[in-house]
Scaffold this motif. Sequence first.
Motif, short mmCIF file in Angstrom:
data_model
loop_
_atom_site.label_atom_id
_atom_site.label_comp_id
_atom_site.label_asym_id
_atom_site.label_seq_id
_atom_site.Cartn_x
_atom_site.Cartn_y
_atom_site.Cartn_z
N GLU A 1 35.05 36.13 37.23
CA GLU A 1 34.61 34.92 36.55
C GLU A 1 35.17 33.64 37.18
O GLU A 1 34.46 32.66 37.35
CB GLU A 1 35.04 34.95 35.08
N LYS A 2 36.45 33.67 37.49
CA LYS A 2 37.13 32.44 37.91
C LYS A 2 37.50 32.41 39.39
O LYS A 2 37.78 31.35 39.92
CB LYS A 2 38.43 32.29 37.10
N GLY A 3 37.55 33.56 40.01
CA GLY A 3 38.01 33.64 41.39
C GLY A 3 39.50 33.90 41.44
O GLY A 3 40.23 33.72 40.46
N TYR A 4 39.94 34.34 42.60
CA TYR A 4 41.35 34.69 42.79
C TYR A 4 42.26 33.49 42.57
O TYR A 4 43.24 33.56 41.82
CB TYR A 4 41.56 35.27 44.19
N ALA A 5 41.96 32.38 43.23
CA ALA A 5 42.86 31.22 43.21
C ALA A 5 43.03 30.64 41.81
O ALA A 5 44.11 30.16 41.46
CB ALA A 5 42.35 30.14 44.16
N GLU B 1 47.54 34.82 32.66
CA GLU B 1 46.21 35.08 32.07
C GLU B 1 45.87 36.56 32.12
O GLU B 1 45.31 37.10 31.16
CB GLU B 1 45.13 34.34 32.87
N ILE B 2 46.16 37.19 33.24
CA ILE B 2 45.85 38.61 33.41
C ILE B 2 46.64 39.43 32.39
O ILE B 2 46.09 40.30 31.71
CB ILE B 2 46.16 39.08 34.85
N VAL B 3 47.92 39.13 32.26
CA VAL B 3 48.79 39.85 31.32
C VAL B 3 48.28 39.68 29.89
O VAL B 3 48.18 40.64 29.13
CB VAL B 3 50.24 39.33 31.47
N ARG C 1 27.32 39.68 40.51
CA ARG C 1 27.86 38.43 41.07
C ARG C 1 29.38 38.48 41.17
O ARG C 1 29.97 37.93 42.08
CB ARG C 1 27.45 37.22 40.23
N GLY C 2 30.01 39.12 40.22
CA GLY C 2 31.46 39.25 40.29
C GLY C 2 31.89 40.02 41.53
O GLY C 2 32.89 39.69 42.17
N ARG C 3 31.12 41.03 41.87
CA ARG C 3 31.43 41.83 43.05
C ARG C 3 31.30 40.99 44.32
O ARG C 3 32.11 41.09 45.23
CB ARG C 3 30.51 43.03 43.10
N ILE C 4 30.28 40.15 44.36
CA ILE C 4 30.09 39.26 45.52
C ILE C 4 31.31 38.36 45.67
O ILE C 4 31.86 38.21 46.76
CB ILE C 4 28.81 38.40 45.35
N LEU D 1 38.63 38.56 35.27
CA LEU D 1 39.07 37.20 35.58
C LEU D 1 38.78 36.82 37.03
O LEU D 1 38.33 35.71 37.31
CB LEU D 1 40.56 37.03 35.26
N PHE D 2 39.02 37.74 37.97
CA PHE D 2 38.72 37.45 39.37
C PHE D 2 37.22 37.22 39.56
O PHE D 2 36.80 36.37 40.33
CB PHE D 2 39.19 38.58 40.29
#
Length: 196
Positions: free
Chosen positions: A31-35, A41-43, A108-111, A28-29
């Motif tokens: 794909e969507k970013g932290y904010a 959603e994570i749960v 890209r997710g890592r970036i 999720l972080f």
Amino acid sequence: MQQKSVTRSNKDRTEATRSALLKAARVLFAEKGYAETSTPEIVRAAGVTRGALYHHFEDKVALFRAVITEEYRAVAEEITKSAKTVPGSALDALKQGSRGYLDAMADRGRIRIMLRDGPAVLGQMELDKIDRETSADTLRMGLAEAMRAGQIKRLPIDALTVQLSALFDRVALAVSEGDDPNDHLEVLDAIFQSLK
């Protein structure tokens, strides 16, 4: 005997829950970013309860820190693996490590997690701490070895490490946005050569 089986079972369940949370949060972080990622959603994605999340992590920031720590470890492993593939000088290992870094950062997710959200969420000082804890300062160690071997000139190691690290991060961002990695590797190699 029964007690050991139950304890092991509880430990396995605990590790499985933590792993599920980290995996779901990472996706999720990335794909969507932290904010834009919420703890509900994570749960849901992890298939656990909200209580399980807060049993393992104080809050979303703590979960993000755990995710980013795993990312730093993965990058460090790739750099180390790449640097070891080239027998030869410490300078050659630094150049090959550059390739390992770009390969590791190709995700890209890592970036997004490490270079975009990481500084905003945790701050640069915290990221530097995570980097030291996870990578054992692979760049600093490589530079120090090259200096000891007389392959690059002696310079203030802390300043050199900070500047080259920032350069590597900027290169990873540029490559993620479409720049040719080979162009950047050519420049990075030239920079290492110029340190002789």
